[in-house]
Design a protein around this motif. Structure first.
Motif, PDB file in Angstrom:
ATOM      1  N   GLU A 126      22.766  12.090  16.861  1.00 35.25           N
ATOM      2  CA  GLU A 126      21.616  12.265  15.959  1.00 35.25           C
ATOM      3  C   GLU A 126      21.245  13.748  15.906  1.00 35.25           C
ATOM      4  O   GLU A 126      21.269  14.446  16.930  1.00 35.25           O
ATOM      5  CB  GLU A 126      20.431  11.416  16.456  1.00 35.25           C
ATOM      6  CG  GLU A 126      19.217  11.454  15.548  1.00 35.25           C
ATOM      7  CD  GLU A 126      19.538  11.114  14.085  1.00 35.25           C
ATOM      8  OE1 GLU A 126      20.121  11.959  13.369  1.00 35.25           O
ATOM      9  OE2 GLU A 126      19.194  10.002  13.672  1.00 35.25           O
ATOM     10  N   TRP A 143      21.638  11.184   8.881  1.00 36.59           N
ATOM     11  CA  TRP A 143      21.856  10.521   7.584  1.00 36.59           C
ATOM     12  C   TRP A 143      21.074  11.237   6.464  1.00 36.59           C
ATOM     13  O   TRP A 143      21.542  11.349   5.338  1.00 36.59           O
ATOM     14  CB  TRP A 143      21.464   9.037   7.631  1.00 36.59           C
ATOM     15  CG  TRP A 143      22.584   8.136   8.100  1.00 36.59           C
ATOM     16  CD1 TRP A 143      22.590   7.371   9.219  1.00 36.59           C
ATOM     17  CD2 TRP A 143      23.863   7.904   7.460  1.00 36.59           C
ATOM     18  NE1 TRP A 143      23.785   6.675   9.330  1.00 36.59           N
ATOM     19  CE2 TRP A 143      24.585   6.982   8.258  1.00 36.59           C
ATOM     20  CE3 TRP A 143      24.475   8.390   6.304  1.00 36.59           C
ATOM     21  CZ2 TRP A 143      25.865   6.527   7.945  1.00 36.59           C
ATOM     22  CZ3 TRP A 143      25.771   7.936   5.982  1.00 36.59           C
ATOM     23  CH2 TRP A 143      26.448   7.024   6.788  1.00 36.59           C
ATOM     24  N   ARG A 184      28.350   5.161   0.452  1.00 39.61           N
ATOM     25  CA  ARG A 184      27.259   6.013  -0.055  1.00 39.61           C
ATOM     26  C   ARG A 184      27.797   7.086  -1.020  1.00 39.61           C
ATOM     27  O   ARG A 184      27.133   7.458  -1.976  1.00 39.61           O
ATOM     28  CB  ARG A 184      26.515   6.659   1.121  1.00 39.61           C
ATOM     29  CG  ARG A 184      25.818   5.596   1.970  1.00 39.61           C
ATOM     30  CD  ARG A 184      24.902   6.210   2.988  1.00 39.61           C
ATOM     31  NE  ARG A 184      24.454   5.185   3.933  1.00 39.61           N
ATOM     32  CZ  ARG A 184      23.367   5.272   4.673  1.00 39.61           C
ATOM     33  NH1 ARG A 184      22.610   6.338   4.593  1.00 39.61           N
ATOM     34  NH2 ARG A 184      23.031   4.303   5.518  1.00 39.61           N
ATOM     35  N   ARG A 240      22.717  13.024   3.192  1.00 38.65           N
ATOM     36  CA  ARG A 240      22.273  12.764   1.813  1.00 38.65           C
ATOM     37  C   ARG A 240      21.892  14.066   1.113  1.00 38.65           C
ATOM     38  O   ARG A 240      22.247  14.294  -0.044  1.00 38.65           O
ATOM     39  CB  ARG A 240      21.074  11.808   1.853  1.00 38.65           C
ATOM     40  CG  ARG A 240      20.648  11.347   0.505  1.00 38.65           C
ATOM     41  CD  ARG A 240      19.398  10.465   0.553  1.00 38.65           C
ATOM     42  NE  ARG A 240      18.714  10.528  -0.737  1.00 38.65           N
ATOM     43  CZ  ARG A 240      19.086   9.874  -1.818  1.00 38.65           C
ATOM     44  NH1 ARG A 240      20.127   9.086  -1.767  1.00 38.65           N
ATOM     45  NH2 ARG A 240      18.448  10.016  -2.970  1.00 38.65           N
ATOM     46  N   GLU A 291      30.905   3.184   5.668  1.00 41.70           N
ATOM     47  CA  GLU A 291      29.533   3.386   5.193  1.00 41.70           C
ATOM     48  C   GLU A 291      29.419   4.720   4.441  1.00 41.70           C
ATOM     49  O   GLU A 291      28.763   4.815   3.410  1.00 41.70           O
ATOM     50  CB  GLU A 291      28.573   3.346   6.397  1.00 41.70           C
ATOM     51  CG  GLU A 291      27.105   3.483   6.044  1.00 41.70           C
ATOM     52  CD  GLU A 291      26.571   2.384   5.111  1.00 41.70           C
ATOM     53  OE1 GLU A 291      27.198   1.318   5.014  1.00 41.70           O
ATOM     54  OE2 GLU A 291      25.530   2.629   4.463  1.00 41.70           O
ATOM     55  N   VAL A 292      30.096   5.746   4.977  1.00 43.72           N
ATOM     56  CA  VAL A 292      30.098   7.041   4.286  1.00 43.72           C
ATOM     57  C   VAL A 292      30.716   6.850   2.900  1.00 43.72           C
ATOM     58  O   VAL A 292      30.155   7.288   1.887  1.00 43.72           O
ATOM     59  CB  VAL A 292      30.887   8.099   5.097  1.00 43.72           C
ATOM     60  CG1 VAL A 292      31.182   9.336   4.247  1.00 43.72           C
ATOM     61  CG2 VAL A 292      30.115   8.492   6.358  1.00 43.72           C
ATOM     62  N   PRO A 335      27.826  11.925   9.130  1.00 45.56           N
ATOM     63  CA  PRO A 335      26.594  11.989   9.923  1.00 45.56           C
ATOM     64  C   PRO A 335      26.873  11.766  11.405  1.00 45.56           C
ATOM     65  O   PRO A 335      27.574  10.815  11.780  1.00 45.56           O
ATOM     66  CB  PRO A 335      25.729  10.860   9.359  1.00 45.56           C
ATOM     67  CG  PRO A 335      26.635  10.012   8.566  1.00 45.56           C
ATOM     68  CD  PRO A 335      27.876  10.770   8.232  1.00 45.56           C
TER      69      PRO A 335
END
Ligand code: PLP
Length: 408
Positions: free
Chosen positions: A384, A359, A23, A363, A19-20, A375
């Motif tokens: 988190e 996240w 993006r 960004r 996913e990283v 993240p």
């Protein structure tokens, strides 16, 4: 009708690092001129040590001479490497491990994911949170964990490692059968000292639990009271499997080599009779059937790391990455950031600005500082509010990345 293994559907379809990458690629397409600094990937940036390159060339030449080349490595690994591990990793620490207790792999991720095949589906598991995603995902895939969809999983004991407890895992609050520990910890950089690890081993002995102990970052340990192997702790050989890796020290990322220790003394109980079954025998049987082992060339590459030259060259690399980490750590702390790590691990666990999700901060850094991080939420719910920055880049890039983050 072929039926799908529905347990896979309980996994997030976004594997953290994929996913990283997705993006980051989207950013690159939109900003083709931007020069990105990658402090997200834990791929080491330096090339292979010269000693490794030489050993690999030699191994290839040996393979051209059938009479000189021993191909008895099979699934457990070649004797030369298993003996070298015993002599260099365990004996100097007063730990008696036999070569027959060592299994060479292509990097420890595969074995960490596969080891759960040895234990019953009814076992309960505890994972430190945040953690390397493989621990939990591999249990979800076989239907041992997260049997009901949802995040976090209701049937997994998350051992929260937060700022409040100094990111140190605390003993389980309810009985548990299997515990995943990582020391030094990825991603928080926290450490278990000998005394702290002893509590876990004693817990496992008392509760008949198993510890799957991930020591991937062992070569980076600097503090004298942090154990280099769980077997330094009395009784650990009855309760622990240990996973070690060469990929993040000697640049063996693409060569791929690591190993797993499954002691002869390690047993688990049969459900009905409570008879004890040796885990080493089961793991050997499993590997014989399912593993092709690791290439001869890779194992010769790992062996040479124990030579005088190999040791010196690896130490240089480790010192380099640790100096990167120290520079980044000091600069960010001086600028008022909250972080852990960077002293016994080559990465930092950086708190995001108040109220910013991991996240969102990922960004922000990507778009404003042109730096890639990871993240924290991708490592579990307690991640988190954090991101991880690794120090596996050039000195210039590490310094530039930090300045850029500070300006962003
Ligand atoms: N364990 C931890 C904590 C890791 O961070 C990693 C890799 O990122 C691994 C294991 C996997 O290591 P290997 O490359 O040996 O498969």
């Amino acid at each position: 009708m072929a039926l799908v293994n529905e347990h896979f559907l309980k996994l997030s379809d976004k594997y953290l690092f994929a996913e990283v990458a997705k993006r980051v690629n989207a950013f690159k397409v939109a900003h083709p001129q931007a020069q990105l600094i990658d402090l997200g990937s834990s791929d080491v940036f330096q090339s292979l040590c010269p000693a490794v390159i030489e050993a690999m060339h030699k191994a290839v030449d040996q393979m051209a001479l059938p009479e000189a080349y021993d191909d008895n490595g099979a699934e457990q690994g070649y004797n030369f490497l298993r003996e070298a591990i015993v002599r260099n990793e365990y004996l100097p620490r007063g730990v008696h491990i036999e070569p027959s207790e060592i299994f060479i792999n292509d990097g420890e991720k595969s074995d960490i994911a596969n080891i759960q095949e040895l234990v019953g589906l009814d076992n309960t598991i505890a994972v430190t949170d945040p953690a390397f995603p493989v621990y939990l995902d591999s249990n979800v895939m076989v239907g041992r964990a997260c049997t009901v969809s949802g995040s976090p999983c209701s049937d997994v004991q998350y051992i929260r490692c937060t700022r409040e407890n100094g990111f140190k895992p605390q003993l389980p609050s309810a009985p548990v059968d299997i515990i995943y520990l990582c020391n030094p910890n990825n991603p928080t950089g926290s450490l278990l000292t000998r005394d702290e690890l002893r509590k876990w081993v004693n817990y496992a002995l008392k509760n008949d639990a198993l510890i799957f102990y991930d020591a991937a970052y062992e070569p980076y340990i600097q503090d004298a009271d942090v154990p280099h192997t769980i077997y330094e702790i009395k009784g650990a050989r009855h309760v622990a499997v240990e996973f070690r890796s060469y990929t993040r020290t000697a640049g063996l990322m693409s060569v791929r080599c690591g190993y797993t220790v499954v002691p002869m003394a390690l047993t688990a109980a049969m459900t009905a009779t409570k008879d004890r079954i040796g885990m080493n025998r089961l793991w050997l049987r499993r590997q014989n059937t399912k593993s092709n082992g690791t290439s001869y060339v890779s194992q010769r590459a790992a062996e040479v790391l124990y030579s005088e030259e190999g040791r010196r060259q690896v130490k240089e690399k480790i010192d380099y990455y640790m100096a990167n980490a120290r520079i980044m750590r000091e600069r960010l702390l001086a600028a008022g950031h909250r972080l852990t790590g960077g002293d016994n691990v080559p990465f930092l666990w950086l708190a995001t600005p108040e109220g910013t999700s991991s996240w969102d901060y990922f960004r922000h850094i990507l778009y404003n500082a042109h730096v890639v991080c990871t993240p924290g939420i991708g490592f579990g719910p307690s991640g988190e509010g954090y991101v991880r920055l690794v120090a596996f880049a050039s000195r210039e890039d590490c310094e530039a990345a930090v300045e850029s983050i500070l300006r962003s």
